[in-house]
Motif scaffolding. Sequence first.
Motif, short mmCIF file in Angstrom:
data_model
loop_
_atom_site.label_atom_id
_atom_site.label_comp_id
_atom_site.label_asym_id
_atom_site.label_seq_id
_atom_site.Cartn_x
_atom_site.Cartn_y
_atom_site.Cartn_z
N GLY A 214 0.79 -1.08 0.00
CA GLY A 214 -0.06 0.08 0.16
C GLY A 214 0.95 1.53 0.14
N MET A 215 0.22 2.39 0.68
CA MET A 215 0.83 3.66 0.62
C MET A 215 1.28 3.95 2.19
SD MET A 215 1.58 5.73 -1.77
CE MET A 215 1.48 5.70 -3.35
N PRO A 216 2.24 3.16 2.60
CA PRO A 216 2.63 3.39 3.98
C PRO A 216 3.47 4.85 4.29
CG PRO A 216 4.25 2.12 3.36
CD PRO A 216 3.23 2.31 2.07
N ASP A 217 3.32 5.30 5.44
CA ASP A 217 3.74 6.81 5.57
C ASP A 217 4.49 6.44 7.05
OD1 ASP A 217 4.49 9.46 6.43
OD2 ASP A 217 2.41 10.29 5.79
N GLY A 396 -1.24 5.05 8.09
CA GLY A 396 -1.77 5.10 6.81
C GLY A 396 -2.25 3.64 6.35
N GLU A 397 -1.49 2.60 7.10
CA GLU A 397 -1.90 1.19 6.66
C GLU A 397 -2.23 0.47 7.88
OE1 GLU A 397 -2.39 -0.20 3.54
OE2 GLU A 397 -1.71 1.75 2.69
N LYS A 398 -2.70 -0.63 7.69
CA LYS A 398 -3.60 -1.30 8.91
C LYS A 398 -2.45 -2.33 9.53
CE LYS A 398 -7.76 0.38 9.14
NZ LYS A 398 -7.35 1.67 8.65
N TYR A 399 -1.64 -2.95 8.76
CA TYR A 399 -0.96 -4.08 9.10
C TYR A 399 0.12 -3.66 9.90
CZ TYR A 399 1.67 -2.47 5.08
OH TYR A 399 2.48 -1.55 4.30
N LYS A 400 0.79 -4.65 10.80
CA LYS A 400 1.99 -4.27 11.18
C LYS A 400 3.24 -4.80 10.79
CE LYS A 400 2.94 -4.83 16.45
NZ LYS A 400 3.65 -3.43 16.58
N PRO A 401 4.16 -3.92 10.42
CA PRO A 401 5.33 -4.45 9.66
C PRO A 401 6.40 -4.94 10.54
CG PRO A 401 5.16 -1.90 10.00
CD PRO A 401 3.97 -2.54 10.46
N PHE A 402 7.20 -5.60 10.01
CA PHE A 402 8.64 -6.19 10.65
C PHE A 402 9.50 -5.02 10.56
CE2 PHE A 402 12.35 -8.52 11.23
CZ PHE A 402 12.06 -8.99 12.57
N LYS A 403 9.96 -4.62 11.51
CA LYS A 403 11.30 -3.62 11.45
C LYS A 403 12.21 -4.11 11.93
CE LYS A 403 8.20 -1.21 14.01
NZ LYS A 403 7.44 -0.32 14.72
N GLY A 404 13.67 -3.44 11.39
CA GLY A 404 14.90 -3.87 11.99
C GLY A 404 16.07 -2.68 11.47
#
Lengths: 418, 887
Positions: A214-217, A396-404
Amino acid sequence: MIHSLFLISHAGDLFLEKHWKSVISRSVCDYFFEAKEKAGDPENVAPVLQTPHHYLISIYRGKLFFLSVTQTEVPPLFVIEFLHRVADTFQDYFGECSESVIKENTVTVYELLEEMLDNGFPLATESNVLKEMIRPPTILRSVVNTLTGGSNVGGILPTGQLSNVPWRRVGVKYTNNEAYFDVIEEIDAILDKSGTTVFAEIQGVIEACVKLSGMPDLTLSFMNPRLLDDVSFHPCVRFKRWESERVMSFIPPDGNFRLMSYHVSSQNLVAIPVYVKQNISFLETGSCGRLDITIGPKQTMGKMVEGLMVTIPMPKSVLSVNLIATQGTYTFDLTTKVVLWDVGKLNPQKLPNLRGSLSMQVGAPKPEENPSINIDLKIQQLAISGLKVSRLDMYGEKYKPFKGVKYVTKAGKFQVRT
Amino acid sequence: MAFEEVCPDRIDLIHKNYRKLCNLLVDVEEWGQVVIINMLTRYARTQFTSPWKEDAVFDENNEKAFYDSDSEEKQGQKEAKPYIMDPDHRLLLRNTKPLLQSRNTAVVMAVAQLYWHLAPKHEVSIVTKSLVRLLRSHREVQYVVLQNIATMSIQKKGMFEPYMKSFYVRSTDATHIKTLKLEILTNLANEANISTILREFQTYVKSQDKAFAAATIQAIGRCATNISEVTDTCLNGLVLLLSNRDETVVAESVVVIKKLLQTQPTQHSDIIKHMAKLFDNITVPMARASILWLMGEYCERVPKIAPDVLRKMAKTFTSEEDIVKLQTVNLAAKLYLTNSKQTKLLTQYILNLGKYDQNYDIRDRTRFVRQLIVPNEKSGALNKYARRILLAPKPAPVLESAFKDRDRFQLGTLSHSLNIKATGYQELSDWPAVAPDPFVRNVEVIEPVQEWAPSVGKAKQPKSDNKFYSDDEEKEEEGSVSGSEDSSSSSEESGSESEEESSEESEKTSSDSGKSSSGSEVSSSESEPEQKKKKQIKKANVRRSKQTAPDSDSDENGNGPVSKTSSSSAESSSDSESDSEEDSDSDSPAPQKKTIVKTKPKVEVRSKKEVSLLDLDDFSPAPPSTPKSSVFSSSLLSDLEGLSLSNVSSAMQVTTSSFGPVKTYELLHHMTGKGLSAKYHFPRQPFLYQPSMVAVQVILTNSSDHSLEEIHIGDWSPASLNIHCFNTVERLESEASVTVSMGIDFSDSTQAANFQLCTKEDQFSVSIQPAVGELLMPSTMKEPDFCNEQKKLMGMNETSATLTMATANASKQNISKQVLSVANVAVVSSDQNNLQRFAGRTVSSRALVLVTLELRESSTALLTINTEKSVMASMLLRDLKQALSQA
């Protein structure tokens, strides 16, 4: 603006040309060859040359000359920057930017050049946009193309180019949403003979690999943003927010990109991770010299120094070397007269040492200056400036991203004068 | 981008887009940014005053400049003239600043050069950091950036001094980068940092890269001359280098020492002695020549060594390089003069050798020197001065940067990089002494960009008011030239003042630009929406554009030079004016009739008309009859015909018909014209250059006894009048005459065109007043077409009268002859005996004019004119009536 582009190999073979306006004869390159001849070392060729009717602006990347021809006044940096962008794109598409690779992918190269420049003016230089139009070659696709006679030019116009976020295409979908950031810092330093620091500074970049649907901010904030003295951003970063709040707010491009590069203020003391004890001497009478180098850890913040590599460009009069390394291996290139010592990991208990004798050309005078030592190293999990990312938020997006986030410190232009 | 390619000189095209460009700059793609920034730099240099002068004067209180801009109104008057930065100028600087953070090096460089060329001195330094950052980039980028920094660092040391260490040279750098870095370091050297720099230089001297080492020695030389404290240290260091093993290093040192000694006329004889000792070992010609020169120049300080050196040279003279030979000859000559006892023979020997040298330069020099120093009877005159010629004190050479003269080019350009003017290089203009009118960029305000023009809604109101006033004014002037002007113009002014306030609110312009310019601002801002509103209308009457009367308003308000914008407003107002004019002149039936106008955009017309109707009600104009009739009396007697035209319209064509002799009018009597007389007539031909103009032929006759020169047309009024002047008549002999043709766009009104007929010495005001019939051109059409068109022009557009025909005009032929003499129309062939039809079009707006003459019994006739130009109709009717009934 940019009239034509010639690709010239290290040896001076002109193997690809592209004209955006009218065809300019290859003979214009003779002026360049002349200058190249004069300069000797390809590094020494002046980037901007003048000929009676044209101006030649060239860059040297990956043993290739990218030579562009213009006929009128144009900011030279404009052309240079563009040529580097072209080289970057090749690297991005083909994995490396070299003569053989370009020759293999001539069709794609021409397609890319055609898209990147329109009537001499840069058009689509954003790699995301380009990839939508011209798909990077893969083995599978090339097989399919040969069988079906298709091409790898995209049938649709890229959507990104017309939107207000030209760097991101719409409708990106991933099953695993991930965002990785690499904070890479490089130490540029000049140490003098006695080991004192003449000059040292830290340059850093944040490379990002963002695979989000999507369009994450995104908003990236630092624990200690004041450290950063001078920054430059990818166009996606909102500069206003950085100025007011010192947070980076952006809609990321899809895939790999360089988010920012920064410079740590030179007022801060720079920790130098290693010290070098060296003794290089050439005997006044006999045609030989001695070399003795020891490297030890200095301020490594308790981390392991890896990938240690020492490069010593020897004077031209050195014929051969006879050295013994306590750790790692060394090579001596006879043509360029460079000693390359690959140390590997730095063991604080047993310091690596390289010693031996150098044999010189008979009758040649003693070299005026001792060679300088260039050091390359890598320290994982450490940003030598102390910069720390505090958090990454997504809107801006619902899902939870994996961050590193990963930190690496490298030696940049790290030089020891002897 | 296209702008740069197509017309880089047309700065005026940017005005209206300037603010938009500035604000959008950040969002433009990076390649576009470069081009736009470069263009805006050039633009700003022509449009804003220099921010630099004040810095020089007010250097210590820069702060003040800021305060000034806040309270500019008050401060603007007093003080010499404190610099106030134009808000647009500031806007540009503010909007480009974030771009310094761009990842594109070209953009950063473009911004840097923009700041360098446009920003006040104390603000330039913000670009430093970014430029230094670029040094991390590729080799080629470094090269260009370093070149630019080198130029900058000459003028402003302080900018880069904190970053001095970034310019330290690495052994891995390419030679040209090393040299550039060295150049910058030398430029940055001052008393405080010289020791650091010299220590650094010491490392460089030992570099394996010999070219670089040589460059370093020169750099040391420059530092030594620039900073007097270290001269001795440098000199000692250089002398040490003399014992260097490398030849080029030694040679370079010798050359530099020579220069240094020359600048330091103190006692350095030991250094010279030292060099003399080294002389045998040095083989580089330039170095040998330098030593020889030093010997000769300071031979009195080393009286024992110099002759010995000469002796050695005499031995090896033949095998030396040319440059060394020349210096040997010099040395010999100088020694001969100071110490002739010891060196006389040596000198003569050397001169003899030189005489037969292969190189003609050396032969030449030898001959010259011989004549100069060896006394003989022929060359007595110069001989006396030989000492003064050869041993004159010589000015020390100035060691300066190779980048000294590069600042003539705009930074960041190809020309700057090559130090040669590249094709297509646009010179950066100097700052204008006085800023051009800042209001040319104001158009933007009216556009619906809310942030900038919070008072858009408000602004519109006073503007339309204004419109009314100006209309009135014109009307009143036209109708009765009484004192109504005062009131209207004052009301105009009040209108403009309110406008001015609102505009000032919206964007804090300085008021020092005075009333006149604000006046023009009013008109310009006015014109924009006005034009939008009227676009349609304009289409309808394209040809009617320029009008004689209307622009009087702008003139009377003291607008000074009528700028482009104001003239456009005048133009637009002329449209409305002519509309309303018709209304008023066509008496009572007029208002309703207008609706039947056959133009397509009816709605627009109506809205427009409402304005004019309002006018009518409010200020009923004086009946125009009196002035008009006087106009016609002359024209009545006048016209015979001869006519022409070609223009295509839907079904009918404008034709060319030609008739007999033409009536001429006096333009300038030879008494008033001091011998120059002028007559004019209407050739009834289409004017070649502009079809909306009426062609006028002027016959200039010189009845004086001397020839007249440079007869041409000077100013004309009203300024909105469109006149195509005839080419200047360079010379008109006595008793000669010449016919010239000019074109005047009367905009379908019979108002006189006043202009000045100028000769070299004098100017005479003259005026041309056209008869209404001359404002037409014939148009052929078939009878059915005629009837169709006539049906469309009924009602309000129809004017008719009954008249009694003169007996002479009974025949059909005579009638048409009479009609054609009055008006430039075409006969429409008809098979009806009692009907005669004529068709024409107005020249400037192409409106149809249809004339029908219906003969009735007992020599009466009904004359009908159908046209949407009701004013013209009534005037034409009167003329025709008169012509037909008299004759």
